[in-house]
Design a protein around this motif. Structure first.
Motif, PDB file in Angstrom:
ATOM      1  N   PHE A  51      22.423 -14.690 -14.079  1.00 10.65           N
ATOM      2  CA  PHE A  51      21.699 -13.914 -13.397  1.00 10.65           C
ATOM      3  C   PHE A  51      22.453 -13.486 -12.033  1.00 10.65           C
ATOM      4  CE2 PHE A  51      18.673 -12.610  -9.996  1.00 10.65           C
ATOM      5  CZ  PHE A  51      17.951 -11.598 -10.634  1.00 10.65           C
ATOM      6  N   ASP A  52      23.307 -14.637 -11.418  1.00 13.99           N
ATOM      7  CA  ASP A  52      23.890 -14.130 -10.081  1.00 13.99           C
ATOM      8  C   ASP A  52      24.767 -12.906 -10.252  1.00 13.99           C
ATOM      9  OD1 ASP A  52      22.345 -15.993  -8.897  1.00 13.99           O
ATOM     10  OD2 ASP A  52      23.926 -17.669  -8.791  1.00 13.99           O
ATOM     11  N   GLN A  53      25.703 -13.010 -11.473  1.00  8.86           N
ATOM     12  CA  GLN A  53      26.593 -11.934 -11.931  1.00  8.86           C
ATOM     13  C   GLN A  53      25.699 -10.466 -12.165  1.00  8.86           C
ATOM     14  OE1 GLN A  53      30.600 -11.445 -12.364  1.00  8.86           O
ATOM     15  NE2 GLN A  53      29.236  -9.786 -11.513  1.00  8.86           N
ATOM     16  N   ALA A  54      24.701 -10.549 -12.801  1.00 14.58           N
ATOM     17  CA  ALA A  54      23.835  -9.444 -13.257  1.00 14.58           C
ATOM     18  C   ALA A  54      23.346  -8.733 -11.993  1.00 14.58           C
ATOM     19  CB  ALA A  54      22.720  -9.808 -13.930  1.00 14.58           C
ATOM     20  N   ILE A  76      21.934  -2.656 -19.686  1.00 10.08           N
ATOM     21  CA  ILE A  76      21.636  -3.358 -21.054  1.00 10.08           C
ATOM     22  C   ILE A  76      22.327  -4.681 -21.345  1.00 10.08           C
ATOM     23  CG2 ILE A  76      21.484  -2.828 -23.327  1.00 10.08           C
ATOM     24  CD1 ILE A  76      21.473   0.091 -22.685  1.00 10.08           C
ATOM     25  N   LEU A  77      21.426  -5.669 -21.632  1.00 12.62           N
ATOM     26  CA  LEU A  77      22.264  -6.847 -22.393  1.00 12.62           C
ATOM     27  C   LEU A  77      22.775  -6.908 -23.935  1.00 12.62           C
ATOM     28  CD1 LEU A  77      20.046  -9.414 -20.691  1.00 12.62           C
ATOM     29  CD2 LEU A  77      21.961  -8.330 -19.559  1.00 12.62           C
ATOM     30  N   GLU A  78      24.002  -6.435 -24.075  1.00  6.35           N
ATOM     31  CA  GLU A  78      24.353  -6.146 -25.219  1.00  6.35           C
ATOM     32  C   GLU A  78      24.850  -7.291 -26.022  1.00  6.35           C
ATOM     33  OE1 GLU A  78      25.390  -1.602 -25.974  1.00  6.35           O
ATOM     34  OE2 GLU A  78      26.859  -2.838 -25.861  1.00  6.35           O
ATOM     35  N   ASN A  79      24.342  -7.588 -27.251  1.00  5.34           N
ATOM     36  CA  ASN A  79      24.841  -8.786 -27.918  1.00  5.34           C
ATOM     37  C   ASN A  79      26.273  -8.664 -28.226  1.00  5.34           C
ATOM     38  OD1 ASN A  79      25.445 -10.435 -30.222  1.00  5.34           O
ATOM     39  ND2 ASN A  79      23.418 -11.116 -29.783  1.00  5.34           N
ATOM     40  N   PRO A  80      27.232  -9.793 -28.105  1.00  3.24           N
ATOM     41  CA  PRO A  80      28.627  -9.361 -28.073  1.00  3.24           C
ATOM     42  C   PRO A  80      28.941  -9.224 -29.528  1.00  3.24           C
ATOM     43  CG  PRO A  80      28.074 -11.112 -26.621  1.00  3.24           C
ATOM     44  CD  PRO A  80      26.806 -10.926 -27.310  1.00  3.24           C
ATOM     45  N   GLY A  81      28.196  -9.565 -30.615  1.00  3.99           N
ATOM     46  CA  GLY A  81      28.319  -9.182 -31.834  1.00  3.99           C
ATOM     47  C   GLY A  81      28.007  -7.930 -32.396  1.00  3.99           C
ATOM     48  N   MET A  82      27.339  -7.005 -31.473  1.00  4.29           N
ATOM     49  CA  MET A  82      26.847  -5.709 -31.674  1.00  4.29           C
ATOM     50  C   MET A  82      26.977  -4.762 -30.798  1.00  4.29           C
ATOM     51  SD  MET A  82      23.354  -6.778 -33.886  1.00  4.29           S
ATOM     52  CE  MET A  82      22.672  -7.831 -32.465  1.00  4.29           C
ATOM     53  N   ARG A  83      28.208  -4.863 -30.221  1.00  5.10           N
ATOM     54  CA  ARG A  83      28.389  -3.882 -28.872  1.00  5.10           C
ATOM     55  C   ARG A  83      28.236  -2.399 -29.387  1.00  5.10           C
ATOM     56  NH1 ARG A  83      30.694  -5.649 -24.218  1.00  5.10           N
ATOM     57  NH2 ARG A  83      29.586  -3.705 -23.714  1.00  5.10           N
ATOM     58  N   GLY A  84      27.673  -1.751 -28.266  1.00  6.55           N
ATOM     59  CA  GLY A  84      27.601  -0.022 -28.387  1.00  6.55           C
ATOM     60  C   GLY A  84      26.388   0.231 -29.041  1.00  6.55           C
ATOM     61  N   LEU A  96      18.527  -5.502 -17.765  1.00  9.63           N
ATOM     62  CA  LEU A  96      17.864  -5.762 -16.325  1.00  9.63           C
ATOM     63  C   LEU A  96      17.514  -4.682 -15.413  1.00  9.63           C
ATOM     64  CD1 LEU A  96      20.129  -8.859 -16.147  1.00  9.63           C
ATOM     65  CD2 LEU A  96      17.568  -9.073 -15.978  1.00  9.63           C
ATOM     66  N   GLN A  97      16.388  -4.224 -15.022  1.00  7.24           N
ATOM     67  CA  GLN A  97      16.001  -3.108 -14.136  1.00  7.24           C
ATOM     68  C   GLN A  97      16.156  -3.564 -12.741  1.00  7.24           C
ATOM     69  OE1 GLN A  97      12.894   0.683 -14.215  1.00  7.24           O
ATOM     70  NE2 GLN A  97      12.985  -0.924 -15.868  1.00  7.24           N
ATOM     71  N   LEU A  98      16.551  -2.615 -11.884  1.00  5.16           N
ATOM     72  CA  LEU A  98      16.443  -2.522 -10.388  1.00  5.16           C
ATOM     73  C   LEU A  98      15.522  -1.379  -9.996  1.00  5.16           C
ATOM     74  CD1 LEU A  98      17.462  -3.559  -7.649  1.00  5.16           C
ATOM     75  CD2 LEU A  98      19.362  -2.030  -7.748  1.00  5.16           C
ATOM     76  N   VAL A  99      14.548  -1.775  -8.982  1.00  5.36           N
ATOM     77  CA  VAL A  99      13.929  -0.734  -8.137  1.00  5.36           C
ATOM     78  C   VAL A  99      14.099  -1.141  -6.885  1.00  5.36           C
ATOM     79  CG1 VAL A  99      11.814   0.508  -8.002  1.00  5.36           C
ATOM     80  CG2 VAL A  99      12.308  -0.491 -10.316  1.00  5.36           C
ATOM     81  N   LEU A 100      14.820  -0.181  -5.980  1.00  2.00           N
ATOM     82  CA  LEU A 100      15.053  -0.449  -4.647  1.00  2.00           C
ATOM     83  C   LEU A 100      13.633  -0.107  -3.833  1.00  2.00           C
ATOM     84  CD1 LEU A 100      18.538   0.872  -4.529  1.00  2.00           C
ATOM     85  CD2 LEU A 100      17.882  -1.753  -4.192  1.00  2.00           C
ATOM     86  N   PRO A 101      13.662  -0.754  -2.604  1.00  3.20           N
ATOM     87  CA  PRO A 101      12.458  -0.325  -1.926  1.00  3.20           C
ATOM     88  C   PRO A 101      12.456   1.186  -1.722  1.00  3.20           C
ATOM     89  CG  PRO A 101      14.063  -2.014  -0.923  1.00  3.20           C
ATOM     90  CD  PRO A 101      14.534  -1.627  -2.137  1.00  3.20           C
ATOM     91  N   GLY A 102      11.209   1.584  -1.732  1.00  4.96           N
ATOM     92  CA  GLY A 102      10.893   3.178  -1.291  1.00  4.96           C
ATOM     93  C   GLY A 102      11.015   3.958  -2.556  1.00  4.96           C
ATOM     94  N   TRP A 161      13.674  -6.701 -12.662  1.00  7.10           N
ATOM     95  CA  TRP A 161      12.981  -7.896 -13.932  1.00  7.10           C
ATOM     96  C   TRP A 161      13.659  -7.587 -15.212  1.00  7.10           C
ATOM     97  CZ3 TRP A 161      10.172  -3.455 -11.290  1.00  7.10           C
ATOM     98  CH2 TRP A 161      10.342  -2.378 -11.746  1.00  7.10           C
ATOM     99  N   LEU A 162      13.641  -8.169 -16.178  1.00  6.99           N
ATOM    100  CA  LEU A 162      14.002  -8.125 -17.515  1.00  6.99           C
ATOM    101  C   LEU A 162      13.162  -7.078 -18.322  1.00  6.99           C
ATOM    102  CD1 LEU A 162      15.944  -9.403 -19.885  1.00  6.99           C
ATOM    103  CD2 LEU A 162      14.034 -10.614 -20.286  1.00  6.99           C
ATOM    104  N   ASP A 163      13.734  -6.302 -19.028  1.00 10.30           N
ATOM    105  CA  ASP A 163      12.935  -5.362 -19.772  1.00 10.30           C
ATOM    106  C   ASP A 163      13.152  -5.850 -21.186  1.00 10.30           C
ATOM    107  OD1 ASP A 163      11.742  -3.137 -17.965  1.00 10.30           O
ATOM    108  OD2 ASP A 163      13.807  -2.394 -17.750  1.00 10.30           O
ATOM    109  N   GLY A 164      12.060  -6.123 -21.971  1.00  6.36           N
ATOM    110  CA  GLY A 164      12.365  -6.247 -23.531  1.00  6.36           C
ATOM    111  C   GLY A 164      11.572  -5.040 -24.224  1.00  6.36           C
TER     112      GLY A 164
END
Ligand code: 1HN
Length: 349
Positions: A51-54, A76-84, A96-102, A161-164
């Motif tokens: 998470f820290d890197q993300a 997007i968190l892409e499975n290394p066996g199925m890149r792209g 992983l989604q980021l929404v900044l203040p405002g 947050w994580l989107d699934g």
């Protein structure tokens, strides 16, 4: 015919395949073993994202593009066996989604079902079909298929947050529709807490029929689920493979909270080491509290809060908790069980 070996080719056979191939025919016997495997075979591989890197890269993305321009600012968190392929498992998507203040992530709707699992920040809202819910760490929030939804952050800190989503499953069926809204945000038509009161208090409106297969509860607050786990642990009945594992439920029919995806919350007490199990539902795990290690197909992944790791279908899994640990997880088990496909094997009583 053997289940695993394909018949030897002969010049006559190859010439025959060549002839029929020009008209869109293929002999089953030359592909049978790949189609009907004795056990699941997948390109999905085990993997862990820190998470820290993300978070660092999400905040960097926050300086490059707005939520509005991106529609959704997601890595997007892409499975290394199925890149792209924008897949974390063969049937599931994670980002992983980021929404900044405002900021506002504008209203839209689509056939795909979405879940959110809140990992950082506090107090942003998501609105689903005219009702907002305020999100806190560990909350599990759903967006049913074809429901209008937008997100906004009125707090003073970034929200992550994580989107699934069941995107690969929906693509598999060629069943994707989507549309945007002319208004950026939906107008609010119900007060905060309305769904929770109506559907989340062990009561349902008499004669309730939403016509939707997803749960009418759209925020399952962590505080409540966590408290339930804590009170149950006193009973000291631990499942050898899963510790104390609960599934999120649709109160209308007792099924999973979403039609395609199953979600779970499990407690592993400090020092607990599970027996091995494997199941056909490749699973995305998110530690919420505590530290531990999970061995997947012989590979050890050490995890802490908010890391994300994925286990493929039918690979042996065992967890060990170094501290009291809580894991959220999701998989396509809801769909597989409806289709009569789901299997689990336990290396334990
Ligand atoms: C979506 O609608 C959201 O609403 C997030 O936050 C990620 C990925 C693909 C398609 C739709 C959201 C998504 C998405």
């Amino acid at each position: 015919m053997s289940m695993t070996e394909k018949p030897a080719e002969t010049p006559e056979r190859l010439a025959f395949y060549e002839k029929i191939g020009r008209e869109a025919y293929t002999p089953l016997w030359s592909v049978f073993a790949e189609l009907v495997t004795r056990e699941p075979k997948s390109r999905c591989v085990p993997h862990l994202w820190r998470f820290d890197q993300a978070r660092e890269w999400l905040l960097e993305a926050g300086g490059l593009i707005t939520a509005k321009e991106a529609e959704r600012r997601v890595l997007i968190l892409e499975n290394p066996g199925m890149r792209g392929e924008s897949k974390i498992t063969t049937s599931l998507y994670a980002g992983l989604q980021l929404v900044l203040p405002g900021e506002i992530a504008p209203a839209h709707r689509h056939s795909q079902t979405a879940l959110r699992f809140v990992l950082d920040g506090d107090g942003a809202y998501t609105a689903v079909d005219g009702e907002r819910t305020i999100m806190h760490y560990g909350d599990f929030v759903i967006t049913p298929p074809w429901a209008w939804h937008d997100h906004g952050n009125d707090s003073d800190a970034p929200m992550i947050w994580l989107d699934g989503l069941d995107i690969p499953m929906t693509s598999f069926f060629d069943a994707s529709f989507a549309e945007g809204n002319t208004a950026e945000e939906q107008s609010v038509s119900r007060p905060l807490g309305d769904s929770d009161a109506r559907y989340g208090a062990n009561l349902l409106p008499v004669d309730f029929d939403s016509g939707v297969r997803a749960s009418p509860i759209f925020n399952y607050p962590y505080e409540r689920s966590r408290d339930a786990l804590e009170r149950m642990r006193a009973q000291d009945e631990w499942d050898s493979c899963h510790g104390l594992k609960m599934r999120y439920v649709n109160p209308v029919d007792g099924g999973f909270a979403m039609p395609t995806m199953a979600t779970f919350l499990q407690l592993l007490p400090k020092g607990f080491a599970t027996a091995r199990y494997r199941s056909t539902d490749a699973t995305v795990f998110v530690p919420v509290e505590g530290r531990g290690r999970t061995t997947i197909d012989g590979e050890v992944f050490a995890w802490g809060p908010r890391d994300i790791f994925v286990a493929p279908s039918w690979k042996w899994i065992e967890h060990a908790a170094d501290e009291d640990a809580v894991l959220f997880s999701y998989s396509d088990r809801a769909a597989q069980q409806k289709l009569g496909l789901w299997r689990e094997q336990r290396d334990a009583p």
